[in-house]
Write a protein that holds these residues in place. Structure first.
Motif, short mmCIF file in Angstrom:
data_model
loop_
_atom_site.label_atom_id
_atom_site.label_comp_id
_atom_site.label_asym_id
_atom_site.label_seq_id
_atom_site.Cartn_x
_atom_site.Cartn_y
_atom_site.Cartn_z
N GLY A 195 0.84 -1.18 0.00
CA GLY A 195 0.00 0.00 0.00
C GLY A 195 0.88 1.24 0.00
N GLU A 196 0.26 2.38 0.34
CA GLU A 196 1.03 3.61 0.43
C GLU A 196 2.09 3.50 1.52
OE1 GLU A 196 -1.82 6.75 1.04
OE2 GLU A 196 -1.81 7.23 -1.10
N MET A 197 3.18 4.21 1.33
CA MET A 197 4.29 4.18 2.27
C MET A 197 4.63 5.60 2.69
SD MET A 197 6.53 1.22 0.37
CE MET A 197 7.80 1.26 1.60
N ARG A 198 5.47 5.70 3.72
CA ARG A 198 5.86 7.00 4.23
C ARG A 198 7.34 6.94 4.61
NH1 ARG A 198 2.65 10.91 6.99
NH2 ARG A 198 0.99 9.36 7.23
N LEU A 199 8.05 8.00 4.32
CA LEU A 199 9.44 8.10 4.74
C LEU A 199 9.47 8.55 6.20
CD1 LEU A 199 12.29 7.84 3.38
CD2 LEU A 199 12.30 10.34 3.29
N ALA A 200 10.31 7.93 6.99
CA ALA A 200 10.47 8.29 8.40
C ALA A 200 11.84 8.92 8.62
CB ALA A 200 10.30 7.08 9.30
N VAL A 201 11.86 10.06 9.28
CA VAL A 201 13.11 10.72 9.68
C VAL A 201 13.31 10.41 11.15
CG1 VAL A 201 14.36 12.90 9.80
CG2 VAL A 201 12.64 12.55 8.01
N VAL A 202 14.44 9.81 11.49
CA VAL A 202 14.63 9.30 12.86
C VAL A 202 16.03 9.61 13.39
CG1 VAL A 202 12.94 7.42 12.64
CG2 VAL A 202 15.30 7.05 11.93
N GLY A 203 16.11 9.65 14.71
CA GLY A 203 17.38 9.75 15.41
C GLY A 203 17.29 8.91 16.67
N SER A 204 18.40 8.67 17.31
CA SER A 204 18.40 7.89 18.55
C SER A 204 18.12 8.79 19.75
CB SER A 204 19.74 7.18 18.73
OG SER A 204 20.75 8.14 19.03
N PRO A 205 17.57 8.23 20.83
CA PRO A 205 17.39 9.03 22.05
C PRO A 205 18.70 9.67 22.52
CG PRO A 205 16.19 6.97 22.22
CD PRO A 205 17.02 6.87 20.98
N ALA A 206 19.80 8.94 22.40
CA ALA A 206 21.10 9.48 22.84
C ALA A 206 21.48 10.69 22.00
CB ALA A 206 22.17 8.40 22.73
#
Length: 295
Positions: A162-173
Motif C-alpha cells: 500500500g502507500e508508504m511513508r518516509l520516516a526521519v529518525v534519530g536515537s534518544p542518545a
C-alpha cells in the motif's frame, strides 16, 4: 545456414516422406508452386539434386537419402526442444530472475516466500538485491520490484504494498545533546546520514499543505544500504531516513525517535514490474498472483 534453410529442410523431409509435392503442400499449408520454388532454391544453394521428379512420382536421390538420415534425428530434437519451450507457458516450474531492493525483499518477498515455495516447489527464484532502477531486458531479469516513481512507463506494474511513508529518525542518545528539528530547515544544524541511490545522494523531500522543501543531507557519512543508515542512527551518529514500515517496532520500543512526521506525506509504495503481458510464463504469473497487494 541461411535464415530460411531450416524451414526448407523440414519441407524437404515432408516431400520425401509423402513422395508428392501435392500432398506435402497440403500438409504444410502452402501452395505447390511455392514449395517447388523453395526446393529448387535449396538444391541450388547446396549444389546437389535432392529430389528426383517425374510427372507421376517424387523420390529422394542418393544425396537426398543421405541428407534425410541426418535430418530426421536433428529435426526431431529441434521439435522436442520447441515443445519443451512451449510448455514453459503453462508449466509451474523453472527459474525466475528478480531484482529487488533489500527493503522490498524484507517487506514484500520474505513474508510470502515460504508459502510460495510450498505451493510451487518446482519454481526457483534467483533474487538479486539492488536499490537502483535497472533495465530488466538488458540485465536479463524476468521481473523487478521498485518504487512506482522509478519504474519506466513501458513496464507493466502491479502494486505489492500500500502507500508508504518516509520516516526521519534519530536515537534518544543523539537527541539528548541535539534539539529535535521542528521543520525541515532545522536539519542544517544536524548531522544527517545520507543514502546513495543510483550513485547519487538521495535528497530528502518534505511536503506540508502547499509547502514543499528538499534537503540535501549533510553529515559525516553516507551509505548505499538503508540498513546501514539505521545502524549508524542507532549508534547516535546522526539523523537518517528509511521507510516507516520497517522502523515501526524500533520506534514503538523507543530505540528511535521519529521527527518531522507531519512533513512526510504518504506516497505510492512498491510495485512488481515486468516487460509484457503477452506469452507470460505460468511461473511468473504465479509469483505475481502471490505478491500482488490484496484488495
Amino acid at each position: 545456414m541461411a535464415r530460411n534453410d531450416l524451414a526448407e529442410l523440414a519441407a524437404f523431409v515432408t516431400i520425401a516422406e509423402e513422395r508428392s509435392f501435392t500432398r506435402a503442400a497440403v500438409k504444410l499449408g502452402v501452395s505447390q508452386s511455392s514449395l517447388s520454388h523453395s526446393m529448387r532454391g535449396l538444391e541450388g544453394r547446396l549444389g546437389v539434386q535432392l529430389l528426383a521428379r517425374t510427372t507421376r512420382s517424387v523420390s529422394a536421390t542418393a544425396a537426398g537419402t543421405a541428407l534425410l538420415q541426418e535430418l530426421g534425428p536433428a529435426l526431431e530434437r529441434i521439435g522436442e526442444a520447441v515443445a519443451e519451450t512451449m510448455k514453459q507457458r503453462k508449466r509451474l516450474a523453472g527459474r525466475i530472475r528478480l531484482i529487488i531492493p533489500r527493503t522490498a525483499t524484507e517487506m514484500v518477498l520474505l513474508p510470502k516466500l515460504a508459502r510460495f515455495a510450498r505451493n510451487y516447489p518446482e519454481i526457483v527464484l534467483e533474487v538479486t538485491s539492488s536499490n537502483d532502477p535497472v533495465d530488466l531486458i538488458a540485465g536479463e531479469y524476468d521481473a523487478g520490484i521498485q518504487l512506482g516513481e522509478f519504474i519506466q512507463r513501458d513496464m507493466i506494474a502491479v502494486p505489492v504494498t500500500g502507500e508508504m511513508r518516509l520516516a526521519v529518525v534519530g536515537s534518544p542518545a543523539y537527541f539528548e545533546s541535539n534539539p529535535i528539528p521542528r521543520q525541515p530547515q532545522n536539519l542544517k544544524d544536524h548531522a544527517c546520514i545520507g543514502f546513495r541511490f543510483s550513485n547519487e545522494l538521495y535528497r530528502w523531500e518534505f511536503e506540508k499543505g502547499r509547502r514543499t522543501l528538499t534537503v540535501s543531507p549533510q553529515g559525516p557519512v553516507s551509505f548505499d544500504d538503508p540498513d546501514l543508515v539505521i545502524r549508524a542512527v542507532l549508534d547516535g551518529v546522526g539523523i537518517g531516513t528509511a521507510m516507516e514500515e520497517t522502523l515501526k517496532k524500533m520506534i514503538a520500543q523507543k530505540r528511535l525517535v521519529q521527527v518531522l512526521r507531519d512533513w512526510c506525506p504518504p506516497f505510492p509504495g512498491y510495485f512488481l514490474y515486468y516487460p509484457s503481458r503477452r506469452n507470460q510464463p505460468a511461473a511468473l504469473a504465479a509469483l505475481i498472483q502471490t505478491l500482488r497487494l490484496s484488495e
